[in-house]
Design a protein around this motif. Sequence first.
Motif, PDB file in Angstrom:
ATOM      1  N   PRO A  98     -21.553  59.611  -9.250  1.00 47.88           N
ATOM      2  CA  PRO A  98     -22.120  58.385  -9.696  1.00 47.88           C
ATOM      3  C   PRO A  98     -23.465  58.463 -10.186  1.00 47.88           C
ATOM      4  CG  PRO A  98     -21.478  58.306  -7.229  1.00 47.88           C
ATOM      5  CD  PRO A  98     -20.837  59.551  -7.976  1.00 47.88           C
ATOM      6  N   LEU A  99     -23.728  57.531 -11.099  1.00 43.86           N
ATOM      7  CA  LEU A  99     -25.234  57.769 -11.522  1.00 43.86           C
ATOM      8  C   LEU A  99     -26.176  57.194 -10.491  1.00 43.86           C
ATOM      9  CD1 LEU A  99     -24.697  56.620 -15.083  1.00 43.86           C
ATOM     10  CD2 LEU A  99     -24.992  58.955 -14.358  1.00 43.86           C
ATOM     11  N   ALA A 100     -25.770  56.206  -9.701  1.00 40.52           N
ATOM     12  CA  ALA A 100     -26.770  55.453  -8.763  1.00 40.52           C
ATOM     13  C   ALA A 100     -25.842  54.545  -7.970  1.00 40.52           C
ATOM     14  CB  ALA A 100     -27.800  54.516  -9.327  1.00 40.52           C
ATOM     15  N   HIS A 101     -26.590  53.731  -6.946  1.00 38.07           N
ATOM     16  CA  HIS A 101     -25.747  52.841  -6.285  1.00 38.07           C
ATOM     17  C   HIS A 101     -26.678  51.503  -6.344  1.00 38.07           C
ATOM     18  CE1 HIS A 101     -24.346  50.412  -2.874  1.00 38.07           C
ATOM     19  NE2 HIS A 101     -23.341  51.076  -2.776  1.00 38.07           N
ATOM     20  N   LEU A 102     -25.816  50.359  -6.298  1.00 39.53           N
ATOM     21  CA  LEU A 102     -26.683  49.042  -6.717  1.00 39.53           C
ATOM     22  C   LEU A 102     -27.848  48.742  -5.820  1.00 39.53           C
ATOM     23  CD1 LEU A 102     -23.615  46.810  -7.595  1.00 39.53           C
ATOM     24  CD2 LEU A 102     -25.229  47.650  -9.221  1.00 39.53           C
ATOM     25  N   ASP A 103     -27.604  49.433  -4.702  1.00 45.43           N
ATOM     26  CA  ASP A 103     -28.829  49.410  -3.594  1.00 45.43           C
ATOM     27  C   ASP A 103     -30.097  49.929  -4.253  1.00 45.43           C
ATOM     28  OD1 ASP A 103     -27.063  48.194  -1.881  1.00 45.43           O
ATOM     29  OD2 ASP A 103     -26.963  49.963  -0.458  1.00 45.43           O
ATOM     30  N   GLN A 104     -30.126  50.833  -5.075  1.00 53.58           N
ATOM     31  CA  GLN A 104     -31.315  51.508  -5.678  1.00 53.58           C
ATOM     32  C   GLN A 104     -31.920  50.599  -6.737  1.00 53.58           C
ATOM     33  OE1 GLN A 104     -28.585  55.155  -6.391  1.00 53.58           O
ATOM     34  NE2 GLN A 104     -30.684  56.117  -6.472  1.00 53.58           N
ATOM     35  N   LEU A 105     -31.096  49.722  -7.097  1.00 51.43           N
ATOM     36  CA  LEU A 105     -31.626  48.602  -8.116  1.00 51.43           C
ATOM     37  C   LEU A 105     -31.747  47.424  -7.418  1.00 51.43           C
ATOM     38  CD1 LEU A 105     -29.221  49.483 -10.817  1.00 51.43           C
ATOM     39  CD2 LEU A 105     -31.538  49.864 -11.087  1.00 51.43           C
ATOM     40  N   ALA A 106     -33.320  46.944  -7.052  1.00 46.87           N
ATOM     41  CA  ALA A 106     -33.461  45.446  -6.858  1.00 46.87           C
ATOM     42  C   ALA A 106     -32.927  44.291  -7.457  1.00 46.87           C
ATOM     43  CB  ALA A 106     -34.986  45.287  -6.721  1.00 46.87           C
ATOM     44  N   ASP A 107     -32.793  43.364  -7.407  1.00 44.49           N
ATOM     45  CA  ASP A 107     -32.213  42.058  -8.208  1.00 44.49           C
ATOM     46  C   ASP A 107     -32.970  42.241  -9.333  1.00 44.49           C
ATOM     47  OD1 ASP A 107     -31.086  39.751  -8.567  1.00 44.49           O
ATOM     48  OD2 ASP A 107     -32.813  38.539  -8.366  1.00 44.49           O
ATOM     49  N   THR A 108     -34.094  42.490  -9.762  1.00 37.53           N
ATOM     50  CA  THR A 108     -34.602  42.659 -11.139  1.00 37.53           C
ATOM     51  C   THR A 108     -35.508  44.092 -11.161  1.00 37.53           C
ATOM     52  OG1 THR A 108     -34.860  40.534 -11.580  1.00 37.53           O
ATOM     53  CG2 THR A 108     -35.762  41.884 -12.962  1.00 37.53           C
ATOM     54  N   ALA A 109     -34.630  45.432 -11.518  1.00 36.20           N
ATOM     55  CA  ALA A 109     -35.391  46.679 -11.454  1.00 36.20           C
ATOM     56  C   ALA A 109     -34.818  47.492 -12.539  1.00 36.20           C
ATOM     57  CB  ALA A 109     -35.124  47.168 -10.216  1.00 36.20           C
ATOM     58  N   ALA A 110     -35.134  48.832 -12.768  1.00 34.25           N
ATOM     59  CA  ALA A 110     -34.726  49.646 -13.625  1.00 34.25           C
ATOM     60  C   ALA A 110     -34.786  51.388 -12.717  1.00 34.25           C
ATOM     61  CB  ALA A 110     -35.536  49.752 -14.596  1.00 34.25           C
ATOM     62  N   LEU A 111     -34.083  52.087 -13.199  1.00 33.63           N
ATOM     63  CA  LEU A 111     -34.023  53.159 -12.533  1.00 33.63           C
ATOM     64  C   LEU A 111     -33.463  54.427 -13.574  1.00 33.63           C
ATOM     65  CD1 LEU A 111     -33.892  54.903  -9.958  1.00 33.63           C
ATOM     66  CD2 LEU A 111     -31.347  54.484  -9.858  1.00 33.63           C
ATOM     67  N   GLY A 112     -34.704  55.368 -13.780  1.00 29.89           N
ATOM     68  CA  GLY A 112     -34.220  56.261 -14.771  1.00 29.89           C
ATOM     69  C   GLY A 112     -33.151  57.461 -14.164  1.00 29.89           C
ATOM     70  N   VAL A 113     -32.211  57.957 -15.008  1.00 28.71           N
ATOM     71  CA  VAL A 113     -31.179  58.752 -14.600  1.00 28.71           C
ATOM     72  C   VAL A 113     -31.081  59.831 -15.765  1.00 28.71           C
ATOM     73  CG1 VAL A 113     -29.875  57.185 -13.143  1.00 28.71           C
ATOM     74  CG2 VAL A 113     -29.278  57.316 -15.493  1.00 28.71           C
ATOM     75  N   THR A 114     -30.404  60.924 -15.191  1.00 26.78           N
ATOM     76  CA  THR A 114     -30.033  61.949 -16.064  1.00 26.78           C
ATOM     77  C   THR A 114     -28.477  61.864 -16.366  1.00 26.78           C
ATOM     78  OG1 THR A 114     -32.079  63.377 -15.590  1.00 26.78           O
ATOM     79  CG2 THR A 114     -30.307  64.585 -16.682  1.00 26.78           C
ATOM     80  N   LEU A 115     -28.129  61.661 -17.366  1.00 25.58           N
ATOM     81  CA  LEU A 115     -26.464  61.849 -17.463  1.00 25.58           C
ATOM     82  C   LEU A 115     -25.887  63.421 -17.274  1.00 25.58           C
ATOM     83  CD1 LEU A 115     -26.214  59.497 -20.699  1.00 25.58           C
ATOM     84  CD2 LEU A 115     -26.127  58.925 -18.234  1.00 25.58           C
ATOM     85  N   PRO A 116     -24.674  63.205 -17.023  1.00 24.64           N
ATOM     86  CA  PRO A 116     -23.962  64.754 -16.967  1.00 24.64           C
ATOM     87  C   PRO A 116     -24.396  65.811 -18.041  1.00 24.64           C
ATOM     88  CG  PRO A 116     -22.545  63.294 -16.039  1.00 24.64           C
ATOM     89  CD  PRO A 116     -23.549  62.604 -16.901  1.00 24.64           C
ATOM     90  N   ASP A 117     -24.705  65.312 -19.285  1.00 25.02           N
ATOM     91  CA  ASP A 117     -24.666  66.052 -20.459  1.00 25.02           C
ATOM     92  C   ASP A 117     -26.188  66.403 -20.515  1.00 25.02           C
ATOM     93  OD1 ASP A 117     -25.839  63.763 -21.622  1.00 25.02           O
ATOM     94  OD2 ASP A 117     -24.237  63.411 -23.079  1.00 25.02           O
ATOM     95  N   GLY A 118     -26.901  65.884 -19.540  1.00 24.14           N
ATOM     96  CA  GLY A 118     -28.317  66.180 -19.634  1.00 24.14           C
ATOM     97  C   GLY A 118     -29.202  65.171 -20.460  1.00 24.14           C
ATOM     98  N   ARG A 119     -28.840  64.083 -21.132  1.00 24.57           N
ATOM     99  CA  ARG A 119     -29.684  63.045 -21.841  1.00 24.57           C
ATOM    100  C   ARG A 119     -30.462  62.221 -20.531  1.00 24.57           C
ATOM    101  NH1 ARG A 119     -25.632  59.513 -24.928  1.00 24.57           N
ATOM    102  NH2 ARG A 119     -24.437  60.243 -23.334  1.00 24.57           N
ATOM    103  N   ALA A 120     -31.529  62.088 -20.819  1.00 19.86           N
ATOM    104  CA  ALA A 120     -32.152  60.830 -20.089  1.00 19.86           C
ATOM    105  C   ALA A 120     -31.722  59.535 -20.419  1.00 19.86           C
ATOM    106  CB  ALA A 120     -33.913  61.060 -20.399  1.00 19.86           C
ATOM    107  N   ALA A 121     -31.580  58.739 -19.606  1.00 13.58           N
ATOM    108  CA  ALA A 121     -31.142  57.144 -19.552  1.00 13.58           C
ATOM    109  C   ALA A 121     -31.598  56.679 -18.665  1.00 13.58           C
ATOM    110  CB  ALA A 121     -29.583  57.420 -19.307  1.00 13.58           C
ATOM    111  N   PHE A 122     -31.504  55.245 -18.470  1.00 15.48           N
ATOM    112  CA  PHE A 122     -31.936  54.390 -17.423  1.00 15.48           C
ATOM    113  C   PHE A 122     -30.817  53.301 -17.287  1.00 15.48           C
ATOM    114  CE2 PHE A 122     -33.853  52.649 -21.216  1.00 15.48           C
ATOM    115  CZ  PHE A 122     -33.757  51.049 -20.820  1.00 15.48           C
ATOM    116  N   LEU A 123     -30.880  52.818 -16.007  1.00 17.50           N
ATOM    117  CA  LEU A 123     -30.063  51.660 -15.528  1.00 17.50           C
ATOM    118  C   LEU A 123     -31.101  50.434 -15.391  1.00 17.50           C
ATOM    119  CD1 LEU A 123     -27.860  53.390 -12.814  1.00 17.50           C
ATOM    120  CD2 LEU A 123     -27.513  52.844 -15.137  1.00 17.50           C
TER     121      LEU A 123
END
Length: 113
Positions: free
Chosen positions: A8-33
């Motif tokens: 999993p990239l993240a869990h919904l608990d890591q995102l408040a009602d209005t929030a964002a979270l930087g993640v790294t995809l399996p191929d190494g690209r920077a992304a965000f939720l």
Amino acid sequence: MRQPPGAPLAHLDQLADTAALGVTLPDGRAAFLVRVHGRVSAFENRCSHRGVPLEAEPHRFLEAGGELIQCAMHGALFLPESGECVFGPCQGRRLVAIPISVDAEGQVHLAME
């Protein structure tokens, strides 16, 4: 930290009602939720104007009102549902969307193609 394929990239608990979270995809690209009004979307962390990362501080992708994605470099504003730029030098262009899914346990995964 790069995510292994299928993890999993993240869990919904890591995102408040209005929030964002930087993640790294399996191929190494920077992304965000981003979660606005309960809807979760994902995009590459790259402005459609200059190709630079959107945030100046980790996980800070939203403008002060928490409704729109904002590029820290020049203030461009993007819709969190579609990634369309609605204000700034890249108006009319879009962020690159990342297809995701949320499972019954609230885990956010890359969508199966």
